[in-house]
Design an enzyme around this catalytic site. Structure first.
Site, PDB file in Angstrom:
ATOM      1  N   LYS A 113       0.831  -1.217   0.000  1.00 39.41           N
ATOM      2  CA  LYS A 113       0.000   0.000   0.000  1.00 39.41           C
ATOM      3  C   LYS A 113       0.859   1.259   0.000  1.00 39.41           C
ATOM      4  CE  LYS A 113      -4.435  -1.701   0.921  1.00 39.41           C
ATOM      5  NZ  LYS A 113      -5.676  -1.768   1.657  1.00 39.41           N
ATOM      6  N   LYS A 195      -3.277  -9.861  -6.370  1.00 41.13           N
ATOM      7  CA  LYS A 195      -4.555 -10.185  -5.703  1.00 41.13           C
ATOM      8  C   LYS A 195      -5.702  -9.327  -6.242  1.00 41.13           C
ATOM      9  CE  LYS A 195      -5.577  -8.296  -1.560  1.00 41.13           C
ATOM     10  NZ  LYS A 195      -6.576  -8.148  -0.506  1.00 41.13           N
ATOM     11  N   LYS A 198     -10.682  -4.659  -4.032  1.00 39.86           N
ATOM     12  CA  LYS A 198     -11.814  -3.775  -4.307  1.00 39.86           C
ATOM     13  C   LYS A 198     -11.380  -2.348  -4.615  1.00 39.86           C
ATOM     14  CE  LYS A 198     -13.256  -4.321   0.398  1.00 39.86           C
ATOM     15  NZ  LYS A 198     -12.059  -4.106   1.207  1.00 39.86           N
TER      16      LYS A 198
HETATM   17  N1  AQP Z   1      -8.468 -11.538  -3.600  1.00 38.98           N
HETATM   18  C1  AQP Z   1      -8.888 -12.098  -2.468  1.00 38.98           C
HETATM   19  N2  AQP Z   1      -9.047 -13.431  -2.385  1.00 38.98           N
HETATM   20  C2  AQP Z   1      -9.492 -14.014  -1.241  1.00 38.98           C
HETATM   21  N3  AQP Z   1      -9.799 -13.303  -0.115  1.00 38.98           N
HETATM   22  C3  AQP Z   1      -9.663 -11.963  -0.152  1.00 38.98           C
HETATM   23  N4  AQP Z   1      -9.881 -10.990   0.747  1.00 38.98           N
HETATM   24  C4  AQP Z   1      -9.582  -9.784   0.202  1.00 38.98           C
HETATM   25  N5  AQP Z   1      -9.172  -9.950  -1.064  1.00 38.98           N
HETATM   26  C5  AQP Z   1      -9.200 -11.292  -1.323  1.00 38.98           C
HETATM   27  C6  AQP Z   1     -10.393 -11.230   2.091  1.00 38.98           C
HETATM   28  O1  AQP Z   1     -11.537 -10.411   2.269  1.00 38.98           O
HETATM   29  C7  AQP Z   1     -11.621 -10.036   3.650  1.00 38.98           C
HETATM   30  C8  AQP Z   1     -11.905  -8.569   3.754  1.00 38.98           C
HETATM   31  O2  AQP Z   1     -10.817  -7.834   3.292  1.00 38.98           O
HETATM   32  P1  AQP Z   1     -10.628  -6.326   3.760  1.00 38.98           P
HETATM   33  O3  AQP Z   1     -11.684  -5.481   3.192  1.00 38.98           O
HETATM   34  O4  AQP Z   1     -10.518  -6.247   5.233  1.00 38.98           O
HETATM   35  O5  AQP Z   1      -9.242  -5.890   3.221  1.00 38.98           O
HETATM   36  P2  AQP Z   1      -8.310  -6.413   2.120  1.00 38.98           P
HETATM   37  O6  AQP Z   1      -7.808  -7.767   2.453  1.00 38.98           O
HETATM   38  O7  AQP Z   1      -7.276  -5.346   1.958  1.00 38.98           O
HETATM   39  O8  AQP Z   1      -9.291  -6.496   0.866  1.00 38.98           O
HETATM   40  P3  AQP Z   1      -9.198  -5.725  -0.489  1.00 38.98           P
HETATM   41  O9  AQP Z   1     -10.376  -6.119  -1.314  1.00 38.98           O
HETATM   42  O10 AQP Z   1      -7.856  -5.910  -1.118  1.00 38.98           O
HETATM   43  O11 AQP Z   1      -9.404  -4.243  -0.021  1.00 38.98           O
HETATM   44  P4  AQP Z   1      -8.540  -2.965  -0.345  1.00 38.98           P
HETATM   45  O12 AQP Z   1      -8.496  -2.892  -1.849  1.00 38.98           O
HETATM   46  O13 AQP Z   1      -9.272  -1.835   0.298  1.00 38.98           O
HETATM   47  O14 AQP Z   1      -7.201  -3.188   0.262  1.00 38.98           O
HETATM   48  C9  AQP Z   1     -10.325 -10.454   4.316  1.00 38.98           C
HETATM   49  O15 AQP Z   1     -10.548 -11.629   5.073  1.00 38.98           O
HETATM   50  C10 AQP Z   1      -9.412 -10.743   3.163  1.00 38.98           C
HETATM   51  O16 AQP Z   1      -8.461 -11.723   3.472  1.00 38.98           O
END
Ligand code: AQP
Length: 330
Positions: A113, A195, A198
């Site tokens: 990040k 990965k 969102k």
């Molecule tokens: N690509 C993924 N595959 C499987 N699991 C995933 N998770 C996120 N991306 C994947 C799981 O979703 C849960 C919630 O995630 P979060 O919102 O707390 O943060 P994150 O892991 O940082 O998810 P994002 O989508 O990548 O958000 P941004 O873009 O804001 O950083 C967690 O259990 C995560 O493991």
């Protein structure tokens, strides 16, 4: 015997993708009878990246509605907003003083990040795992369902709990990660070495839970594939096809081997349409319920209010114990 407790949270930092769903959310309702479940919309965490306040509020309601649309029942499960329970930020401050710079510097999410948001490498981004540890430890959590990407953060939460318990006697339950066999790491559709996220700026990299059927199938049709023509699971040689096989297997609740057997001899084009169709079919009933629930904001407000009280009551027991142990007057 009392039920074991689960805590998990998702950030309202964007609309949820099928990565969030298959990696985490899909399993939440399956666990709500066997465990005492606490699921949080972790809005404090989103501020590590700049947010538009109006959009953040809307996305917080949307995430709550999605939790329910995916089958979480606010009568059985505690569903609440992190910012409604002050103990999260308060415990995080204390735990910051029991966490080392060196530990936090090793976190891959911080490195990723920081690169992505080079103009805003704030202290919150660095101490994000400590707030996450506070989220989990505040509720004496036994099990945390997460995707693979959050495993490192869960490990630091365990280390902090063990360290604190050693210094002050048993205070926190040391939580275990619960990572799905299928779908634990869904990759981007256009860049399958990365990965699915969102907050990705390229909308073709992800599929949202609330996306229209046609748009979903179109995104899968456009998904990057690999050279060759065989639908085979081989993440090193065929990252694109392997990711699609993982998505299909997790969507249908079958193993990768079963998914691979189903598409033996299929052409890439037909395979991609089949994956898109399976995902759209899985999401259709969730989308219908989501629209209904989101339309009633006053109901959502009532759910948030009642659940914040329930969560605060549990959190306060832990936080009071911590305050007493570190030497504050309680
Ligand atoms: N690509 C993924 N595959 C499987 N699991 C995933 N998770 C996120 N991306 C994947 C799981 O979703 C849960 C919630 O995630 P979060 O919102 O707390 O943060 P994150 O892991 O940082 O998810 P994002 O989508 O990548 O958000 P941004 O873009 O804001 O950083 C967690 O259990 C995560 O493991």
């Amino acid at each position: 015997m009392s039920k074991k407790r689960i805590f998990s949270g998702i950030q309202p930092s964007g609309n949820l993708t099928i990565g969030n769903y298959l990696g985490a959310l899909k399993r939440f309702p399956e666990l709500q009878d066997e465990y005492e479940c606490i699921y949080c919309v972790v809005d404090l965490h989103t501020l590590t990246v700049r947010q538009d306040p109006v959009a953040l509020r809307e996305r917080s309601y949307a995430l709550l509605a999605l939790y329910m649309a995916c089958g979480l029942d606010p009568e059985k499960t505690t569903l609440f907003l992190q910012s409604h329970v002050s103990g999260h930020a308060e415990l995080a401050w204390i735990l910051n003083c029991y966490t080392y710079m060196g530990e936090l510097s090793r976190m891959t999410q911080f490195k990723d990040k920081s690169q992505k948001h080079a103009d805003n490498i704030n202290a919150g981004l660095f101490t994000y795992p400590v707030l996450m540890a506070a989220d989990i430890l505040l509720y004496q959590t036994d099990v945390v369902p997460i995707g693979q990407d959050q495993k490192q953060h869960l490990e630091i939460a365990r280390d902090i709990a063990i360290r604190f318990n050693k210094l002050y006697g048993d205070t926190f339950v040391v939580p275990e990660a619960y990572i799905a066999k299928q779908g634990a790491k869904i990759m981007s559709l256009q860049e399958p070495d990365k990965k699915m996220s969102k907050s990705d700026t390229n909308v073709n990299n992800f599929v949202l839970l609330i996306e229209e059927r046609d748009a979903i199938i179109k995104k899968f049709k456009r998904a990057v594939t690999d050279s060759g023509s065989e639908v085979r699971f081989d993440p090193d040689e065929k990252p694109g096809i392997s990711n699609l096989l993982s998505i299909y297997a997790a969507t249908r609740g079958i193993t990768i081997d079963e998914a691979q057997a189903e598409f033996a001899g299929s052409r890439y084009g037909d395979f991609k349409i089949a994956v898109g169709t399976a995902v759209a079919d899985m999401l259709a009933p969730i989308q219908a319920r989501y629209k209904e629930i989101l339309a009633d904001k006053s109901y959502l407000d009532r759910v948030l209010h009642a659940n914040a009280e329930r969560a605060s009551a549990i959190a306060e027991v832990t936080y009071r114990d911590v305050r007493r142990k570190v030497g504050f007057i309680v």
